[in-house]
Write a protein that holds these residues in place. Structure first.
Motif, PDB file in Angstrom:
ATOM      1  N   VAL A 107      -7.798-138.867  -9.646  1.00 40.26           N
ATOM      2  CA  VAL A 107      -7.873-137.432 -10.432  1.00 40.26           C
ATOM      3  C   VAL A 107      -8.508-136.413 -10.295  1.00 40.26           C
ATOM      4  O   VAL A 107      -8.052-135.846 -10.867  1.00 40.26           O
ATOM      5  N   GLY A 108     -10.199-136.982  -9.003  1.00 39.55           N
ATOM      6  CA  GLY A 108     -10.037-135.439  -8.932  1.00 39.55           C
ATOM      7  C   GLY A 108      -9.287-134.616  -8.289  1.00 39.55           C
ATOM      8  O   GLY A 108      -9.204-133.323  -7.837  1.00 39.55           O
ATOM      9  N   LEU A 109      -8.273-135.829  -7.391  1.00 40.19           N
ATOM     10  CA  LEU A 109      -7.430-134.825  -6.151  1.00 40.19           C
ATOM     11  C   LEU A 109      -5.871-134.452  -7.312  1.00 40.19           C
ATOM     12  O   LEU A 109      -5.519-133.214  -6.771  1.00 40.19           O
ATOM     13  N   VAL A 110      -5.988-134.835  -8.387  1.00 40.45           N
ATOM     14  CA  VAL A 110      -4.873-134.415  -8.948  1.00 40.45           C
ATOM     15  C   VAL A 110      -5.125-132.667  -9.753  1.00 40.45           C
ATOM     16  O   VAL A 110      -4.297-131.857  -9.766  1.00 40.45           O
ATOM     17  N   VAL A 111      -6.873-132.922  -9.939  1.00 38.94           N
ATOM     18  CA  VAL A 111      -7.513-131.565 -11.281  1.00 38.94           C
ATOM     19  C   VAL A 111      -7.301-130.478 -10.041  1.00 38.94           C
ATOM     20  O   VAL A 111      -6.871-129.363 -10.162  1.00 38.94           O
ATOM     21  N   VAL A 112      -7.711-130.404  -8.689  1.00 39.22           N
ATOM     22  CA  VAL A 112      -8.007-129.636  -7.634  1.00 39.22           C
ATOM     23  C   VAL A 112      -6.749-129.494  -7.415  1.00 39.22           C
ATOM     24  O   VAL A 112      -6.542-128.203  -6.821  1.00 39.22           O
ATOM     25  N   ASN A 113      -5.797-129.801  -7.244  1.00 40.58           N
ATOM     26  CA  ASN A 113      -4.754-129.333  -6.546  1.00 40.58           C
ATOM     27  C   ASN A 113      -3.728-128.968  -7.377  1.00 40.58           C
ATOM     28  O   ASN A 113      -2.689-127.783  -6.857  1.00 40.58           O
ATOM     29  N   VAL A 114      -4.101-129.127  -9.114  1.00 40.13           N
ATOM     30  CA  VAL A 114      -3.081-127.785  -9.770  1.00 40.13           C
ATOM     31  C   VAL A 114      -4.480-126.595 -10.131  1.00 40.13           C
ATOM     32  O   VAL A 114      -3.853-125.597 -10.219  1.00 40.13           O
ATOM     33  N   LEU A 331     -12.441-126.778  -0.151  1.00 37.83           N
ATOM     34  CA  LEU A 331     -13.068-126.769   0.999  1.00 37.83           C
ATOM     35  C   LEU A 331     -11.704-126.450   2.205  1.00 37.83           C
ATOM     36  O   LEU A 331     -11.105-125.024   2.752  1.00 37.83           O
ATOM     37  N   ALA A 332     -11.068-127.379   1.883  1.00 33.64           N
ATOM     38  CA  ALA A 332      -9.660-126.870   2.679  1.00 33.64           C
ATOM     39  C   ALA A 332      -8.886-125.475   2.605  1.00 33.64           C
ATOM     40  O   ALA A 332      -8.578-125.222   3.011  1.00 33.64           O
ATOM     41  N   GLN A 333      -8.950-125.544   0.497  1.00 30.83           N
ATOM     42  CA  GLN A 333      -8.239-124.166   0.195  1.00 30.83           C
ATOM     43  C   GLN A 333      -9.102-123.178   0.759  1.00 30.83           C
ATOM     44  O   GLN A 333      -8.684-121.882   1.003  1.00 30.83           O
ATOM     45  N   ALA A 334      -9.714-122.962   0.793  1.00 28.12           N
ATOM     46  CA  ALA A 334     -11.442-121.603   0.855  1.00 28.12           C
ATOM     47  C   ALA A 334     -10.598-121.394   2.431  1.00 28.12           C
ATOM     48  O   ALA A 334     -10.607-120.092   2.478  1.00 28.12           O
ATOM     49  N   LEU A 335     -10.507-122.267   3.466  1.00 32.18           N
ATOM     50  CA  LEU A 335     -10.139-121.903   5.100  1.00 32.18           C
ATOM     51  C   LEU A 335      -8.669-121.650   5.487  1.00 32.18           C
ATOM     52  O   LEU A 335      -8.474-121.443   5.623  1.00 32.18           O
ATOM     53  N   SER A 340      -1.152-132.303   3.944  1.00 33.73           N
ATOM     54  CA  SER A 340       0.114-132.039   2.722  1.00 33.73           C
ATOM     55  C   SER A 340      -0.593-133.689   2.186  1.00 33.73           C
ATOM     56  O   SER A 340      -1.800-134.027   2.358  1.00 33.73           O
ATOM     57  N   LEU A 341       0.079-134.329   1.480  1.00 40.05           N
ATOM     58  CA  LEU A 341      -0.179-135.094   0.978  1.00 40.05           C
ATOM     59  C   LEU A 341      -0.132-136.392   1.454  1.00 40.05           C
ATOM     60  O   LEU A 341      -1.792-138.041   0.874  1.00 40.05           O
ATOM     61  N   THR A 342      -0.183-136.812   2.609  1.00 41.97           N
ATOM     62  CA  THR A 342      -0.134-137.783   3.432  1.00 41.97           C
ATOM     63  C   THR A 342      -1.605-137.797   3.518  1.00 41.97           C
ATOM     64  O   THR A 342      -2.410-138.537   3.794  1.00 41.97           O
TER      65      THR A 342
END
Length: 465
Positions: A107-114, A331-335, A340-342
């Motif tokens: 759930v957290g992974l989906v929300v942060v990617n959206v 953090l990855a997005q900020a940097l 990737s999905l994998t």
């Protein structure tokens, strides 16, 4: 003008109504949290100096957590007619924990990617430094083998004097089985342990009267030290995390409750005092004794509560699970790192390990995130400095989500094991059987019968109020 001379049409509240309302612990904690936020906002320096009030209250309660878990688990196992039931309860609880933790992370992974709250920050990774981070966040973290070995305490006594819950559970289960297999001698000791637990719950009931003081100090420190201005800088991350936690509780945990014939909102009302204490202190440990007593009062048997709820404090941290996925991808997005999905799924597997054993105390989620980043090469640990300032504002959501998740888990496991009085549970959640202190100890069976099915213990237990 006297009370009898009140103007026509006005309603004068009955004498003592306000006093009765203020006598409720949840009202006292709510007022304390609001006052703490006001003090921290108006006088930041003074608010930050009030931190010892919260720390002292948490320390007082933590002093009793290990003995209460020990007494509850030992007496629960020793009084069970069928020792195999303990294994079934443990297995069902662990399977449930793994499934719900994975769901929380997804759930957290989906929300942060959206929502992508970290996109657009364009932080230079070379400018990051781990200076100023807690020492625990920058030190090497234990592997899975070390984690398992750490469950075994150096001595029986050291398990009760340490800060970890899992060694206490291990020792309690072993001694509980030993008493169960010792016949009448074991039952005599079990009765003594039960009486000792009555003393512990009496002491906890006294200490919980200080909960508003602890909540006031903790909230004043949070607002005074970090400031509301800090929150605005990363409001999207904080808001996204709170929203995700709320959706997880209402949708996922609400569905689990429905599948077990109960409703979530009445349960939340039932534990509202504990929720407010957790909101104020940002820690789930202070309410562990009360949650154990309330779950038994609602109809779950003492052995199931004694095994499932304490284990959930290490294996079923739903709030921390959501935080790990959202924090690492943010953090990855900020940097500007494109995961990737994998790679994200690989991080999720690592998080299933790093999230275990994190105590329900303030800051444990941040340390677990540091352990995750240290185990994967995608995001530097120094990036934690980006969210360190607002971590405390997410700590409350982590603790609240994990508390509700462990309460729901205990009720679900109890029902699957046939150890939940569903009629009583519905009556309690409807408010027909209000929770009240009781000093009457639960009865211990006269003699264990290996062929007898485990009987639920639904009588009220000593409870902190």
């Amino acid at each position: 003008m006297s009370r009898n001379d009140a103007a026509p049409g006005t309603v004068t509240p009955p004498p003592g109504r306000i006093r009765r309302m203020l006598s409720h612990l949840y009202v006292q904690c709510l007022i304390a949290v609001l006052l703490g936020a006001a003090v921290g906002g108006l006088w930041p320096s003074f608010g930050a100096d009030l931190k010892p009030l919260g720390d002292g209250f948490i320390a007082l309660v933590k002093m009793f957590v290990a003995p209460i878990i020990f007494c509850t688990v030992v007496h629960g196992i020793a009084s069970m007619g069928n020792a195999r039931a303990v294994g079934r309860v443990s297995l069902k609880a662990l399977v449930y924990f793994e499934v719900l933790t994975t769901v929380a992370m997804v759930v957290g992974l989906v929300v942060v990617n959206v929502l992508q709250p970290g996109s657009g920050l364009h932080v230079d990774a070379s400018a990051l430094s781990d200076k100023g981070l807690p020492p625990e966040a920058t030190t090497a973290h234990e592997g899975f083998a070390d984690f398992l070995l750490a469950i075994v305490p150096a001595t029986l006594v050291s398990a009760l004097t340490g800060n970890e819950i899992l060694p206490v559970l291990l020792v309690s289960v072993l001694i509980g089985f030993g008493l169960h297999a010792s016949g009448e001698a074991g039952l005599s000791i079990a009765r003594g342990i039960e009486k000792f637990s009555t003393v512990l719950f009496t002491l906890i009931r006294w200490i919980m009267r200080l909960a508003p003081v602890g909540a006031f100090g903790s909230m004043a420190f949070t607002i005074g030290h970090y400031g509301l201005g800090t929150l605005r800088h990363l409001a999207l991350l904080v808001g996204s995390f709170w929203l995700t936690s709320l959706l997880f509780v209402l949708v996922v945990l609400g569905t689990v409750m429905r599948l077990n014939g109960l409703r979530l909102l009445p349960f939340l009302r039932y534990i509202k005092e504990e929720l407010l204490i957790v909101l104020g202190t940002s820690s789930t440990e202070p309410v562990l004794p009360r949650m154990m007593a309330k779950l038994q009062h609602v109809g779950a048997s003492k052995p199931v509560v004694g095994i499932t709820l304490p284990a959930g404090y290490s294996f079923n941290l739903d709030g921390t699970a959501i935080y790990l996925t959202m924090g690492s991808v943010f953090l990855a997005q900020a940097l500007g790192i494109d995961l990737s999905l994998t790679q994200q799924l690989a991080m999720l597997v690592v998080m299933l390990l790093t999230s275990k054993g994190a105590a329900g105390v303030t800051g444990s989620g941040f340390i677990a995130l540091a352990a995750t980043l240290g185990a994967v090469p995608h995001v530097p640990v120094g990036a934690l400095a980006l969210i360190f300032g607002v971590d405390r504002f997410m700590s409350e959501a982590r603790a609240l989500t994990s508390l509700v998740g462990n309460g729901v888990a205990t009720l679900a496991v109890a029902r699957w094991e046939g150890e939940l009085d569903e009629v009583r549970a519905r009556s309690v959640l409807r408010g027909e059987l209000p929770f009240a202190p009781s000093l009457a100890p639960t009865a211990v069976p006269a003699e264990p019968d290996p062929q007898q099915a485990p009987a639920a213990t639904h009588a009220p237990v000593p409870v902190a109020r």
